[in-house]
Motif scaffolding. Structure first.
Motif, PDB file in Angstrom:
ATOM      1  N   ARG A 154       0.835  -1.215   0.000  1.00  0.00           N
ATOM      2  CA  ARG A 154       0.000   0.000   0.000  1.00  0.00           C
ATOM      3  C   ARG A 154       0.863   1.254   0.000  1.00  0.00           C
ATOM      4  NH1 ARG A 154      -4.022   1.505   5.021  1.00  0.00           N
ATOM      5  NH2 ARG A 154      -4.776   3.534   4.254  1.00  0.00           N
ATOM      6  N   VAL A 155       1.911   1.270   0.805  1.00  0.00           N
ATOM      7  CA  VAL A 155       2.798   2.441   0.858  1.00  0.00           C
ATOM      8  C   VAL A 155       3.503   2.635  -0.483  1.00  0.00           C
ATOM      9  CG1 VAL A 155       4.812   3.446   1.988  1.00  0.00           C
ATOM     10  CG2 VAL A 155       3.117   2.198   3.351  1.00  0.00           C
ATOM     11  N   ARG A 156       3.947   1.529  -1.079  1.00  0.00           N
ATOM     12  CA  ARG A 156       4.608   1.618  -2.378  1.00  0.00           C
ATOM     13  C   ARG A 156       3.674   2.200  -3.432  1.00  0.00           C
ATOM     14  NH1 ARG A 156       5.811  -3.325  -4.479  1.00  0.00           N
ATOM     15  NH2 ARG A 156       7.391  -2.444  -5.850  1.00  0.00           N
ATOM     16  N   LYS A 157       2.388   1.843  -3.356  1.00  0.00           N
ATOM     17  CA  LYS A 157       1.407   2.366  -4.306  1.00  0.00           C
ATOM     18  C   LYS A 157       1.178   3.856  -4.094  1.00  0.00           C
ATOM     19  CE  LYS A 157      -3.296   1.581  -6.024  1.00  0.00           C
ATOM     20  NZ  LYS A 157      -4.525   0.745  -5.893  1.00  0.00           N
ATOM     21  N   ILE A 158       1.071   4.281  -2.826  1.00  0.00           N
ATOM     22  CA  ILE A 158       0.837   5.695  -2.522  1.00  0.00           C
ATOM     23  C   ILE A 158       1.958   6.568  -3.085  1.00  0.00           C
ATOM     24  CG2 ILE A 158       0.809   7.392  -0.640  1.00  0.00           C
ATOM     25  CD1 ILE A 158      -0.721   5.320   1.035  1.00  0.00           C
ATOM     26  N   TYR A 159       3.203   6.132  -2.886  1.00  0.00           N
ATOM     27  CA  TYR A 159       4.352   6.930  -3.311  1.00  0.00           C
ATOM     28  C   TYR A 159       4.854   6.544  -4.703  1.00  0.00           C
ATOM     29  CZ  TYR A 159       4.661   8.821   1.425  1.00  0.00           C
ATOM     30  OH  TYR A 159       4.408   9.479   2.613  1.00  0.00           O
ATOM     31  N   LYS A 160       4.089   5.669  -5.380  1.00  0.00           N
ATOM     32  CA  LYS A 160       4.422   5.252  -6.753  1.00  0.00           C
ATOM     33  C   LYS A 160       5.846   4.694  -6.846  1.00  0.00           C
ATOM     34  CE  LYS A 160       1.172   8.307  -9.137  1.00  0.00           C
ATOM     35  NZ  LYS A 160       0.404   8.682  -7.933  1.00  0.00           N
ATOM     36  N   LEU A 161       6.167   3.796  -5.927  1.00  0.00           N
ATOM     37  CA  LEU A 161       7.493   3.192  -5.907  1.00  0.00           C
ATOM     38  C   LEU A 161       7.593   1.965  -6.789  1.00  0.00           C
ATOM     39  CD1 LEU A 161       8.391   3.467  -2.112  1.00  0.00           C
ATOM     40  CD2 LEU A 161       8.735   5.124  -3.942  1.00  0.00           C
ATOM     41  N   ASP A 162       6.511   1.606  -7.472  1.00  0.00           N
ATOM     42  CA  ASP A 162       6.546   0.441  -8.362  1.00  0.00           C
ATOM     43  C   ASP A 162       7.087   0.781  -9.738  1.00  0.00           C
ATOM     44  OD1 ASP A 162       5.548  -1.660  -6.776  1.00  0.00           O
ATOM     45  OD2 ASP A 162       3.558  -0.793  -6.917  1.00  0.00           O
ATOM     46  N   SER A 163       7.046   2.050 -10.109  1.00  0.00           N
ATOM     47  CA  SER A 163       7.423   2.421 -11.466  1.00  0.00           C
ATOM     48  C   SER A 163       8.911   2.663 -11.581  1.00  0.00           C
ATOM     49  CB  SER A 163       6.668   3.686 -11.893  1.00  0.00           C
ATOM     50  OG  SER A 163       6.992   4.764 -11.034  1.00  0.00           O
ATOM     51  N   GLY A 164       9.468   2.279 -12.692  1.00  0.00           N
ATOM     52  CA  GLY A 164      10.865   2.588 -12.970  1.00  0.00           C
ATOM     53  C   GLY A 164      11.849   1.838 -12.110  1.00  0.00           C
ATOM     54  N   GLY A 165      11.424   0.746 -11.450  1.00  0.00           N
ATOM     55  CA  GLY A 165      12.370   0.006 -10.622  1.00  0.00           C
ATOM     56  C   GLY A 165      12.787   0.745  -9.387  1.00  0.00           C
ATOM     57  N   ASP A 166      11.855   1.548  -8.806  1.00  0.00           N
ATOM     58  CA  ASP A 166      12.187   2.321  -7.616  1.00  0.00           C
ATOM     59  C   ASP A 166      12.294   1.405  -6.407  1.00  0.00           C
ATOM     60  OD1 ASP A 166      12.427   4.864  -8.649  1.00  0.00           O
ATOM     61  OD2 ASP A 166      10.257   5.198  -8.643  1.00  0.00           O
ATOM     62  N   ALA A 167      12.439   2.032  -5.239  1.00  0.00           N
ATOM     63  CA  ALA A 167      12.758   1.325  -4.000  1.00  0.00           C
ATOM     64  C   ALA A 167      11.893   0.093  -3.799  1.00  0.00           C
ATOM     65  CB  ALA A 167      12.564   2.263  -2.816  1.00  0.00           C
ATOM     66  N   GLY A 168      12.529  -1.013  -3.500  1.00  0.00           N
ATOM     67  CA  GLY A 168      11.816  -2.240  -3.213  1.00  0.00           C
ATOM     68  C   GLY A 168      11.348  -2.975  -4.449  1.00  0.00           C
ATOM     69  N   GLY A 169      11.456  -2.362  -5.622  1.00  0.00           N
ATOM     70  CA  GLY A 169      10.981  -3.014  -6.823  1.00  0.00           C
ATOM     71  C   GLY A 169      12.051  -3.080  -7.892  1.00  0.00           C
ATOM     72  N   ARG A 170      13.305  -3.032  -7.502  1.00  0.00           N
ATOM     73  CA  ARG A 170      14.401  -3.067  -8.470  1.00  0.00           C
ATOM     74  C   ARG A 170      14.400  -4.403  -9.202  1.00  0.00           C
ATOM     75  NH1 ARG A 170      17.646   1.220  -7.630  1.00  0.00           N
ATOM     76  NH2 ARG A 170      17.594   2.214  -5.588  1.00  0.00           N
ATOM     77  N   LYS A 171      14.729  -4.349 -10.465  1.00  0.00           N
ATOM     78  CA  LYS A 171      14.714  -5.557 -11.278  1.00  0.00           C
ATOM     79  C   LYS A 171      16.003  -6.345 -11.096  1.00  0.00           C
ATOM     80  CE  LYS A 171      10.788  -4.352 -13.133  1.00  0.00           C
ATOM     81  NZ  LYS A 171       9.567  -5.072 -12.857  1.00  0.00           N
ATOM     82  N   GLY A 172      15.846  -7.642 -10.948  1.00  0.00           N
ATOM     83  CA  GLY A 172      17.010  -8.509 -10.879  1.00  0.00           C
ATOM     84  C   GLY A 172      17.386  -8.989 -12.264  1.00  0.00           C
ATOM     85  N   LYS A 173      18.351  -9.877 -12.336  1.00  0.00           N
ATOM     86  CA  LYS A 173      18.824 -10.351 -13.631  1.00  0.00           C
ATOM     87  C   LYS A 173      17.718 -11.059 -14.398  1.00  0.00           C
ATOM     88  CE  LYS A 173      23.677 -10.801 -12.295  1.00  0.00           C
ATOM     89  NZ  LYS A 173      24.822 -11.730 -12.142  1.00  0.00           N
ATOM     90  N   GLY A 174      16.788 -11.646 -13.659  1.00  0.00           N
ATOM     91  CA  GLY A 174      15.714 -12.359 -14.318  1.00  0.00           C
ATOM     92  C   GLY A 174      14.587 -11.465 -14.786  1.00  0.00           C
ATOM     93  N   GLY A 175      14.672 -10.148 -14.470  1.00  0.00           N
ATOM     94  CA  GLY A 175      13.666  -9.201 -14.919  1.00  0.00           C
ATOM     95  C   GLY A 175      12.435  -9.153 -14.061  1.00  0.00           C
ATOM     96  N   LYS A 176      12.441  -9.811 -12.925  1.00  0.00           N
ATOM     97  CA  LYS A 176      11.285  -9.807 -12.040  1.00  0.00           C
ATOM     98  C   LYS A 176      11.592  -9.012 -10.782  1.00  0.00           C
ATOM     99  CE  LYS A 176       9.517 -14.323 -13.502  1.00  0.00           C
ATOM    100  NZ  LYS A 176       9.118 -15.671 -13.045  1.00  0.00           N
ATOM    101  N   GLY A 177      10.570  -8.294 -10.266  1.00  0.00           N
ATOM    102  CA  GLY A 177      10.755  -7.556  -9.032  1.00  0.00           C
ATOM    103  C   GLY A 177      10.821  -8.506  -7.849  1.00  0.00           C
ATOM    104  N   GLN A 178      11.259  -7.992  -6.707  1.00  0.00           N
ATOM    105  CA  GLN A 178      11.309  -8.808  -5.506  1.00  0.00           C
ATOM    106  C   GLN A 178       9.890  -9.148  -5.063  1.00  0.00           C
ATOM    107  OE1 GLN A 178      13.399  -6.525  -2.633  1.00  0.00           O
ATOM    108  NE2 GLN A 178      15.335  -6.598  -3.698  1.00  0.00           N
ATOM    109  N   PRO A 179       9.662 -10.340  -4.521  1.00  0.00           N
ATOM    110  CA  PRO A 179       8.327 -10.674  -4.024  1.00  0.00           C
ATOM    111  C   PRO A 179       7.977  -9.818  -2.825  1.00  0.00           C
ATOM    112  CG  PRO A 179       9.934 -12.346  -3.369  1.00  0.00           C
ATOM    113  CD  PRO A 179      10.633 -11.436  -4.341  1.00  0.00           C
ATOM    114  N   ASN A 180       6.657  -9.623  -2.615  1.00  0.00           N
ATOM    115  CA  ASN A 180       6.206  -8.749  -1.528  1.00  0.00           C
ATOM    116  C   ASN A 180       6.758  -9.179  -0.180  1.00  0.00           C
ATOM    117  OD1 ASN A 180       4.790  -7.204  -3.261  1.00  0.00           O
ATOM    118  ND2 ASN A 180       2.799  -8.080  -2.801  1.00  0.00           N
ATOM    119  N   GLY A 181       6.891 -10.473   0.082  1.00  0.00           N
ATOM    120  CA  GLY A 181       7.364 -10.927   1.370  1.00  0.00           C
ATOM    121  C   GLY A 181       8.757 -10.468   1.697  1.00  0.00           C
TER     122      GLY A 181
END
Length: 205
Positions: A154-181
């Motif tokens: 919810r916090v990530r959505k409020i501050y739009k941290l999902d876009s552009g590989g921002d905090a907590g959602g950086r892309k790994g070598k496999g191209g997938k973001g980190q799981p929520n857990g």
């Protein structure tokens, strides 16, 4: 039950701040109604703690609000509503209350009181006042507790941290973001905190 916390912010020693964190709150509708009615006995910033990820996150908003109070720059009704507004990533005051303020479904509550002179303040002892009127369990106000109560997606959505590989959602070598857990890890919280504090600072610059 844990005690509340009274802090003196750097350079703002004339305005100490009381903060209490409550879990399992059962009377959020009553508390929200006191704010809507302008009851001076409930002059607090009541925040839904699920939107707060760390102590620094909320203290940045408190510092900004008190500093704007002292310099005559409040954009909302008072210093307590300004704390809620200061958390927002944009300048929409109504939206800031919907996102960060207490709602009827709030279960974890941050109650913040900027203290005035005891002779003029209708709440000279906010710790006792809150203990009497908040139906919930007061818990320690610290990073460890907030990390447990924060709703990270919810916090990530409020501050739009999902876009552009921002905090907590950086892309790994496999191209997938980190799981929520994995995002609740301390390193990720600190990374998110740094980005969020930057967003809050830029909004008011």
């Amino acid at each position: 039950m844990a005690d509340g916390t009274t802090l003196q912010l750097p350079h703002l020693a004339s305005h100490p701040v009381h903060i209490s964190l409550f879990a399992d709150v059962a009377n959020a509708p009553f508390l929200r109604q006191q704010l809507l009615e302008g009851n001076s006995a409930f002059e607090y910033a009541f925040l839904d703690a699920s939107t707060i990820i760390s102590v620094n996150h909320v203290l940045a908003a408190v510092f900004r609000a008190v500093n704007d109070l002292l310099h005559g720059r409040l954009k909302s009704r008072n210093v307590h509503s300004e704390i809620v507004f200061s958390l927002s990533p944009n300048n929409n005051i109504a939206e800031s209350f919907r996102r960060f303020g207490i709602s009827d479904t709030t279960r974890t509550l941050l109650a913040i009181k900027v203290l005035n002179s005891p002779a003029t303040d209708p709440i000279p002892d906010p710790s006792s006042h809150l203990a009497t009127h908040v139906q919930g369990q007061r818990v320690p106000f610290n990073d460890a507790t907030l990390a447990l109560t924060a709703e990270i997606p919810r916090v990530r959505k409020i501050y739009k941290l999902d876009s552009g590989g921002d905090a907590g959602g950086r892309k790994g070598k496999g191209g997938k973001g980190q799981p929520n857990g994995a995002m609740a890890a301390n390193s990720t919280i600190k990374e998110m905190e740094a980005v969020i504090l930057g967003i809050m600072a830029v909004k008011g610059s």
